[in-house]
Motif scaffolding. Structure first.
Motif, PDB file in Angstrom:
ATOM      1  N   GLN A  35      -1.857  -4.354  12.000  1.00 65.75           N
ATOM      2  CA  GLN A  35      -2.638  -5.016  10.943  1.00 65.75           C
ATOM      3  C   GLN A  35      -1.849  -5.066   9.631  1.00 65.75           C
ATOM      4  O   GLN A  35      -1.842  -6.088   8.948  1.00 65.75           O
ATOM      5  CB  GLN A  35      -3.982  -4.311  10.746  1.00 65.75           C
ATOM      6  CG  GLN A  35      -4.963  -4.648  11.867  1.00 65.75           C
ATOM      7  CD  GLN A  35      -6.264  -3.877  11.759  1.00 65.75           C
ATOM      8  OE1 GLN A  35      -6.288  -2.730  11.322  1.00 65.75           O
ATOM      9  NE2 GLN A  35      -7.355  -4.512  12.162  1.00 65.75           N
ATOM     10  N   VAL A  36      -1.175  -3.965   9.298  1.00 64.52           N
ATOM     11  CA  VAL A  36      -0.345  -3.983   8.079  1.00 64.52           C
ATOM     12  C   VAL A  36       0.795  -4.981   8.256  1.00 64.52           C
ATOM     13  O   VAL A  36       1.108  -5.757   7.345  1.00 64.52           O
ATOM     14  CB  VAL A  36       0.207  -2.572   7.739  1.00 64.52           C
ATOM     15  CG1 VAL A  36       1.117  -2.631   6.520  1.00 64.52           C
ATOM     16  CG2 VAL A  36      -0.922  -1.581   7.510  1.00 64.52           C
ATOM     17  N   TYR A  39      -0.538  -8.371   7.736  1.00 61.38           N
ATOM     18  CA  TYR A  39      -0.834  -8.543   6.302  1.00 61.38           C
ATOM     19  C   TYR A  39       0.440  -8.922   5.528  1.00 61.38           C
ATOM     20  O   TYR A  39       0.445  -9.840   4.707  1.00 61.38           O
ATOM     21  CB  TYR A  39      -1.398  -7.208   5.810  1.00 61.38           C
ATOM     22  CG  TYR A  39      -2.001  -7.167   4.438  1.00 61.38           C
ATOM     23  CD1 TYR A  39      -3.348  -7.442   4.241  1.00 61.38           C
ATOM     24  CD2 TYR A  39      -1.244  -6.784   3.331  1.00 61.38           C
ATOM     25  CE1 TYR A  39      -3.929  -7.343   2.980  1.00 61.38           C
ATOM     26  CE2 TYR A  39      -1.803  -6.688   2.074  1.00 61.38           C
ATOM     27  CZ  TYR A  39      -3.152  -6.970   1.905  1.00 61.38           C
ATOM     28  OH  TYR A  39      -3.705  -6.865   0.649  1.00 61.38           O
ATOM     29  N   TYR A 128       8.866  -1.768   5.437  1.00 59.80           N
ATOM     30  CA  TYR A 128       7.680  -1.337   6.188  1.00 59.80           C
ATOM     31  C   TYR A 128       8.008  -1.104   7.665  1.00 59.80           C
ATOM     32  O   TYR A 128       7.616  -0.095   8.250  1.00 59.80           O
ATOM     33  CB  TYR A 128       6.541  -2.354   6.048  1.00 59.80           C
ATOM     34  CG  TYR A 128       5.442  -2.048   7.032  1.00 59.80           C
ATOM     35  CD1 TYR A 128       4.664  -0.911   6.865  1.00 59.80           C
ATOM     36  CD2 TYR A 128       5.248  -2.826   8.164  1.00 59.80           C
ATOM     37  CE1 TYR A 128       3.697  -0.569   7.798  1.00 59.80           C
ATOM     38  CE2 TYR A 128       4.288  -2.491   9.097  1.00 59.80           C
ATOM     39  CZ  TYR A 128       3.522  -1.360   8.910  1.00 59.80           C
ATOM     40  OH  TYR A 128       2.594  -1.012   9.846  1.00 59.80           O
ATOM     41  N   SER A 132       7.573   2.581   9.312  1.00 55.98           N
ATOM     42  CA  SER A 132       6.429   2.780  10.205  1.00 55.98           C
ATOM     43  C   SER A 132       6.846   2.914  11.666  1.00 55.98           C
ATOM     44  O   SER A 132       5.993   3.084  12.535  1.00 55.98           O
ATOM     45  CB  SER A 132       5.461   1.608  10.064  1.00 55.98           C
ATOM     46  OG  SER A 132       6.073   0.432  10.555  1.00 55.98           O
ATOM     47  N   SER A 177       3.382   2.947   5.065  1.00 57.24           N
ATOM     48  CA  SER A 177       2.409   1.844   5.011  1.00 57.24           C
ATOM     49  C   SER A 177       1.654   1.858   3.687  1.00 57.24           C
ATOM     50  O   SER A 177       1.322   0.804   3.150  1.00 57.24           O
ATOM     51  CB  SER A 177       1.453   1.895   6.202  1.00 57.24           C
ATOM     52  OG  SER A 177       0.845   3.140   6.286  1.00 57.24           O
ATOM     53  N   TYR A 181       1.822  -1.463   1.465  1.00 60.35           N
ATOM     54  CA  TYR A 181       0.543  -2.133   1.176  1.00 60.35           C
ATOM     55  C   TYR A 181       0.328  -2.255  -0.338  1.00 60.35           C
ATOM     56  O   TYR A 181      -0.076  -3.306  -0.839  1.00 60.35           O
ATOM     57  CB  TYR A 181      -0.587  -1.322   1.813  1.00 60.35           C
ATOM     58  CG  TYR A 181      -1.953  -1.941   1.743  1.00 60.35           C
ATOM     59  CD1 TYR A 181      -2.259  -3.078   2.467  1.00 60.35           C
ATOM     60  CD2 TYR A 181      -2.953  -1.363   0.966  1.00 60.35           C
ATOM     61  CE1 TYR A 181      -3.529  -3.635   2.429  1.00 60.35           C
ATOM     62  CE2 TYR A 181      -4.224  -1.906   0.916  1.00 60.35           C
ATOM     63  CZ  TYR A 181      -4.505  -3.045   1.653  1.00 60.35           C
ATOM     64  OH  TYR A 181      -5.757  -3.591   1.611  1.00 60.35           O
ATOM     65  N   GLN A 194      -9.950  -6.020   2.914  1.00 66.36           N
ATOM     66  CA  GLN A 194      -8.919  -5.028   2.616  1.00 66.36           C
ATOM     67  C   GLN A 194      -8.676  -4.216   3.875  1.00 66.36           C
ATOM     68  O   GLN A 194      -9.562  -4.066   4.705  1.00 66.36           O
ATOM     69  CB  GLN A 194      -9.386  -4.091   1.492  1.00 66.36           C
ATOM     70  CG  GLN A 194      -9.533  -4.761   0.132  1.00 66.36           C
ATOM     71  CD  GLN A 194      -8.223  -5.273  -0.427  1.00 66.36           C
ATOM     72  OE1 GLN A 194      -7.157  -4.703  -0.160  1.00 66.36           O
ATOM     73  NE2 GLN A 194      -8.277  -6.350  -1.196  1.00 66.36           N
ATOM     74  N   LEU A 195      -7.476  -3.673   3.994  1.00 65.24           N
ATOM     75  CA  LEU A 195      -7.204  -2.736   5.079  1.00 65.24           C
ATOM     76  C   LEU A 195      -7.607  -1.335   4.616  1.00 65.24           C
ATOM     77  O   LEU A 195      -7.684  -1.077   3.417  1.00 65.24           O
ATOM     78  CB  LEU A 195      -5.712  -2.787   5.435  1.00 65.24           C
ATOM     79  CG  LEU A 195      -5.210  -4.149   5.928  1.00 65.24           C
ATOM     80  CD1 LEU A 195      -3.739  -4.057   6.326  1.00 65.24           C
ATOM     81  CD2 LEU A 195      -6.041  -4.644   7.098  1.00 65.24           C
ATOM     82  N   ILE A 197      -6.547   1.354   3.555  1.00 63.48           N
ATOM     83  CA  ILE A 197      -5.404   2.061   2.959  1.00 63.48           C
ATOM     84  C   ILE A 197      -5.695   2.204   1.471  1.00 63.48           C
ATOM     85  O   ILE A 197      -6.182   1.258   0.837  1.00 63.48           O
ATOM     86  CB  ILE A 197      -4.105   1.249   3.187  1.00 63.48           C
ATOM     87  CG1 ILE A 197      -3.780   1.215   4.683  1.00 63.48           C
ATOM     88  CG2 ILE A 197      -2.933   1.827   2.400  1.00 63.48           C
ATOM     89  CD1 ILE A 197      -2.556   0.417   5.047  1.00 63.48           C
TER      90      ILE A 197
END
Ligand SMILES: *[C@@H]1O[C@H](CO)[C@@H](O)[C@H](O)[C@H]1NC(C)=O
Ligand SMILES: *[C@@H]1O[C@H](CO)[C@@H](O)[C@H](O)[C@H]1NC(C)=O
Ligand SMILES: *[C@@H]1O[C@H](CO)[C@@H](O)[C@H](O)[C@H]1NC(C)=O
Length: 303
Positions: A35-36, A39, A128, A132, A177, A181, A194-195, A197
């Motif tokens: 998902q990140v 994004y 990222y 990650s 992340s 983000y 929003q995620l 985070i």
């Protein structure tokens, strides 16, 4: 309850029957990781599409860019489209909806300001994937590394286009992340969702003279033990550079409420990141980039 279990069972059975190879179970970390990624890829897709549509071949040539440059920017946009599509379908095949694109604000008004912006944003995506990598399950680690190495090639092209070295450092800076983000927020005006985070208080660089870096933060936005940087509490700017196991912690000289300066250490190149912290250096990189950040991070392109 019972029927939902039955439904899941049926879905599992039918998936197993129809596509035994493509179907892989995503862990919770894989889901948030993708998902990140989605994004950040959406942000890049929007940027490169904008550049492809708005900067003409004649404008690139007049700016002294290589003759293939307009085509390169449009090809990057197309690869971003493919990467975004790939990540979305991996999530959707597992019953998870991919994040929708946000609304973005890209402040560029010339070919050169576009490539500088593209270097900033692409460095976040690249960092990222590096930072990650260990969060993904083994089957997805190669995918994340492959996406990241393509980001690095995109970045080399835009850095070449801005007249900078395409390979300014031996090592790239990995980003957690949380940091990635938060760095992306600078370019986002609103988002359908929003995620999960944390959003950290922003840190803004206000220019540099010689090696003295000026910056500001919002002293009320977080839980400093005293009004930040006025009295009492020592603050540090942690500067994360190519050697990620060796961040520089520079003591902040406060110049006013929510304003300060530090001296940048010598020998830094490329893109570095900095965050305001109360630690003078006893945090691990993981601690700094998750719970140890009081404000920031902010990105600084040094060369
Ligand atoms: C994007 O994916 C399509 C379909 O696989 C492929 O034909 C195309 O070449 C890809 N584009 C780029 C720029 O890699
Ligand atoms: C600040 O402190 C309040 C109350 O102590 C707490 O609820 C909140 O989560 C803290 N915020 C941050 C960003 O640490
Ligand atoms: C990174 O910094 C550490 C700690 O100072 C040092 O031991 C290590 O050799 C450095 N690594 C590289 C690749 O320069």
């Amino acid at each position: 309850m019972f029927s939902s279990i039955l439904l899941q069972l049926l879905l599992t059975v039918s998936y197993t029957a129809s596509s035994p190879i493509q179907r892989r179970a995503l862990s919770q970390n894989d889901i948030i990781g993708l998902q990140v990624a989605s994004y950040l890829e959406n942000l890049e897709l929007s940027l490169y599409t904008d550049g492809c549509e708005h900067i003409t071949d004649a404008q690139w040539l007049a700016a002294g860019s290589p003759s293939t440059f307009q085509n390169d920017v449009c090809t990057i946009a197309e690869q971003q489209q493919n990467q975004t599509g790939y990540i979305s379908s991996t999530l959707e095949d597992n019953g998870i909806s991919a994040p929708q694109a946000c609304n973005y604000a890209f402040s560029y008004d010339s070919p050169m300001t576009f490539v500088r912006l593209a270097n900033q944003i692409t460095s976040i995506g690249l960092g990222y994937y590096l930072g990650s990598l260990n969060d993904f399950s083994p089957a997805l680690q190669t995918v994340a590394a492959s996406l990241g190495s393509v980001e690095a090639r995109h970045d080399a092209i835009v850095r070449n286009g801005m007249g900078a070295s395409p390979f300014p450092t031996n090592l790239d800076v990995p980003l957690s992340s949380v940091w990635a983000y938060n760095l992306a927020q600078k370019y986002i005006t609103s988002c359908p969702q929003q995620l999960p985070i944390d959003l950290l208080p922003p840190l803004a660089f206000n220019g540099m003279s010689d090696r003295t870096l000026n910056f500001g933060w919002s002293p009320n936005a977080n839980n400093f033990s005293t009004p930040a940087g006025v009295t009492g509490q020592d603050l540090y700017l942690a500067i994360v550079h190519a050697n990620v196991s060796d961040p520089a912690y520079q003591k902040v000289q406060t110049t006013g409420q929510g304003r300060g300066t530090v001296e940048l250490p010598e020998g830094l190149n490329g893109v570095v990141y900095a965050a305001l912290t109360a630690s003078s250096g006893d945090l691990t990189y993981h601690e700094l980039t998750t719970t140890g950040t009081l404000a920031g991070p902010a990105q600084l392109v040094l060369s």
